[in-house]
Design a protein around this motif. Sequence first.
Motif, PDB file in Angstrom:
ATOM      1  N   LEU A  90       0.837  -1.202   0.000  1.00 52.43           N
ATOM      2  CA  LEU A  90       0.000   0.000   0.000  1.00 52.43           C
ATOM      3  C   LEU A  90       0.872   1.253   0.000  1.00 52.43           C
ATOM      4  O   LEU A  90       0.584   2.221  -0.702  1.00 52.43           O
ATOM      5  N   LEU A  91       1.937   1.234   0.791  1.00 54.35           N
ATOM      6  CA  LEU A  91       2.826   2.393   0.878  1.00 54.35           C
ATOM      7  C   LEU A  91       3.423   2.727  -0.487  1.00 54.35           C
ATOM      8  O   LEU A  91       3.340   3.866  -0.959  1.00 54.35           O
ATOM      9  N   LEU A  92       4.013   1.735  -1.143  1.00 54.27           N
ATOM     10  CA  LEU A  92       4.677   1.993  -2.407  1.00 54.27           C
ATOM     11  C   LEU A  92       3.695   2.231  -3.550  1.00 54.27           C
ATOM     12  O   LEU A  92       4.042   2.894  -4.531  1.00 54.27           O
ATOM     13  N   ALA A  93       2.466   1.746  -3.415  1.00 52.51           N
ATOM     14  CA  ALA A  93       1.454   2.013  -4.442  1.00 52.51           C
ATOM     15  C   ALA A  93       1.154   3.507  -4.515  1.00 52.51           C
ATOM     16  O   ALA A  93       0.771   4.017  -5.566  1.00 52.51           O
ATOM     17  N   GLY A  94       1.362   4.198  -3.402  1.00 53.13           N
ATOM     18  CA  GLY A  94       1.092   5.631  -3.361  1.00 53.13           C
ATOM     19  C   GLY A  94       2.321   6.495  -3.558  1.00 53.13           C
ATOM     20  O   GLY A  94       2.274   7.701  -3.333  1.00 53.13           O
ATOM     21  N   MET A  95       3.440   5.895  -3.955  1.00 55.60           N
ATOM     22  CA  MET A  95       4.691   6.647  -4.117  1.00 55.60           C
ATOM     23  C   MET A  95       5.255   6.467  -5.512  1.00 55.60           C
ATOM     24  O   MET A  95       5.164   5.388  -6.089  1.00 55.60           O
ATOM     25  N   SER A  96       5.904   7.504  -5.989  1.00 55.85           N
ATOM     26  CA  SER A  96       6.700   7.372  -7.209  1.00 55.85           C
ATOM     27  C   SER A  96       8.027   6.730  -6.804  1.00 55.85           C
ATOM     28  O   SER A  96       8.376   6.679  -5.615  1.00 55.85           O
ATOM     29  N   GLU A  97       8.767   6.288  -7.791  1.00 56.54           N
ATOM     30  CA  GLU A  97      10.083   5.716  -7.507  1.00 56.54           C
ATOM     31  C   GLU A  97      10.975   6.747  -6.819  1.00 56.54           C
ATOM     32  O   GLU A  97      11.690   6.429  -5.861  1.00 56.54           O
ATOM     33  N   LYS A  98      10.912   7.982  -7.279  1.00 59.35           N
ATOM     34  CA  LYS A  98      11.715   9.063  -6.686  1.00 59.35           C
ATOM     35  C   LYS A  98      11.325   9.275  -5.215  1.00 59.35           C
ATOM     36  O   LYS A  98      12.186   9.444  -4.352  1.00 59.35           O
ATOM     37  N   GLN A  99      10.028   9.273  -4.933  1.00 66.06           N
ATOM     38  CA  GLN A  99       9.561   9.423  -3.547  1.00 66.06           C
ATOM     39  C   GLN A  99      10.037   8.252  -2.687  1.00 66.06           C
ATOM     40  O   GLN A  99      10.410   8.445  -1.527  1.00 66.06           O
ATOM     41  N   TRP A 100      10.030   7.040  -3.237  1.00 67.52           N
ATOM     42  CA  TRP A 100      10.498   5.866  -2.501  1.00 67.52           C
ATOM     43  C   TRP A 100      11.983   6.012  -2.154  1.00 67.52           C
ATOM     44  O   TRP A 100      12.391   5.746  -1.024  1.00 67.52           O
ATOM     45  N   LEU A 101      12.780   6.434  -3.116  1.00 66.47           N
ATOM     46  CA  LEU A 101      14.214   6.609  -2.845  1.00 66.47           C
ATOM     47  C   LEU A 101      14.430   7.636  -1.737  1.00 66.47           C
ATOM     48  O   LEU A 101      15.260   7.434  -0.846  1.00 66.47           O
ATOM     49  N   HIS A 102      13.690   8.721  -1.781  1.00 68.44           N
ATOM     50  CA  HIS A 102      13.806   9.747  -0.737  1.00 68.44           C
ATOM     51  C   HIS A 102      13.381   9.170   0.612  1.00 68.44           C
ATOM     52  O   HIS A 102      14.050   9.369   1.629  1.00 68.44           O
ATOM     53  N   HIS A 103      12.275   8.455   0.631  1.00 65.32           N
ATOM     54  CA  HIS A 103      11.771   7.839   1.858  1.00 65.32           C
ATOM     55  C   HIS A 103      12.804   6.866   2.439  1.00 65.32           C
ATOM     56  O   HIS A 103      13.103   6.913   3.633  1.00 65.32           O
ATOM     57  N   PHE A 116      19.342   1.119   8.833  1.00 64.82           N
ATOM     58  CA  PHE A 116      20.754   1.188   8.444  1.00 64.82           C
ATOM     59  C   PHE A 116      21.030   0.231   7.294  1.00 64.82           C
ATOM     60  O   PHE A 116      21.858   0.520   6.432  1.00 64.82           O
ATOM     61  N   ASN A 117      20.331  -0.904   7.236  1.00 60.55           N
ATOM     62  CA  ASN A 117      20.505  -1.840   6.121  1.00 60.55           C
ATOM     63  C   ASN A 117      19.882  -1.294   4.840  1.00 60.55           C
ATOM     64  O   ASN A 117      20.446  -1.432   3.762  1.00 60.55           O
ATOM     65  N   VAL A 118      18.715  -0.685   4.965  1.00 63.52           N
ATOM     66  CA  VAL A 118      18.050  -0.111   3.797  1.00 63.52           C
ATOM     67  C   VAL A 118      18.903   1.021   3.225  1.00 63.52           C
ATOM     68  O   VAL A 118      19.113   1.120   2.022  1.00 63.52           O
ATOM     69  N   ARG A 119      19.417   1.863   4.090  1.00 64.13           N
ATOM     70  CA  ARG A 119      20.224   2.999   3.635  1.00 64.13           C
ATOM     71  C   ARG A 119      21.552   2.555   3.019  1.00 64.13           C
ATOM     72  O   ARG A 119      22.143   3.301   2.242  1.00 64.13           O
ATOM     73  N   ALA A 120      22.009   1.358   3.365  1.00 63.25           N
ATOM     74  CA  ALA A 120      23.251   0.843   2.791  1.00 63.25           C
ATOM     75  C   ALA A 120      23.046   0.288   1.381  1.00 63.25           C
ATOM     76  O   ALA A 120      24.013   0.054   0.657  1.00 63.25           O
ATOM     77  N   MET A 121      21.794   0.098   0.973  1.00 62.58           N
ATOM     78  CA  MET A 121      21.508  -0.434  -0.358  1.00 62.58           C
ATOM     79  C   MET A 121      21.802   0.626  -1.417  1.00 62.58           C
ATOM     80  O   MET A 121      21.693   1.816  -1.171  1.00 62.58           O
ATOM     81  N   THR A 122      22.145   0.138  -2.597  1.00 61.30           N
ATOM     82  CA  THR A 122      22.363   1.046  -3.720  1.00 61.30           C
ATOM     83  C   THR A 122      21.007   1.531  -4.246  1.00 61.30           C
ATOM     84  O   THR A 122      19.963   0.922  -3.963  1.00 61.30           O
ATOM     85  N   ASP A 123      21.029   2.604  -5.019  1.00 65.00           N
ATOM     86  CA  ASP A 123      19.800   3.071  -5.657  1.00 65.00           C
ATOM     87  C   ASP A 123      19.221   1.967  -6.545  1.00 65.00           C
ATOM     88  O   ASP A 123      18.009   1.788  -6.605  1.00 65.00           O
TER      89      ASP A 123
END
Length: 161
Positions: A90-103, A116-123
């Motif tokens: 539901l969360l990602l259905a309401g977000m653009s890819e750009k918004q997801w990356l920012h989130h 910390f694991n999510v933030r360590a992932m590449t774009d």
Amino acid sequence: MIKKHMPTIAALLLMSACTVALAETAALSKAPASQLQRGRYLVQVAGCNDCHTPGYAPQNGKVDEKLWLTGDALGWSGPWGTTYPTNLRLLLAGMSEKQWLHHARNMEPRPPMPWFNVRAMTDADLKAIYAYTRSLGAAGVAAPAYAPPGTQASGPVVRFP
């Protein structure tokens, strides 16, 4: 004459339905199959399902994929209050890819979510997770809202000291 061709007509109808379903999935995700496979793989190995899919860990990962990432009502309670695994579909259905990356890069974390694991992932990894999650389609209901310290949690919780 029609009876003689019924299996052929049934097969054509089935093929048409499958073609439409595949086209809808491709149109929904607009992502190459390799990116969707990468996203699915990352969701599994990064442990996303462990919390964000109901019953995933207790059932040793044997949960139908149609239930993946639909959130959970099992709360995680500690000095920070009580958090609930978000319904990511539901969360990602309401977000653009750009918004997801920012989130993913800027969300203010609450335990036990390992941001910390999510933030360590590449774009590229985050985009693959986004594409895969979006390809599943919106499903389920929103998880219960965060409960601040000192408020009653809704439903069962895992308590941290």
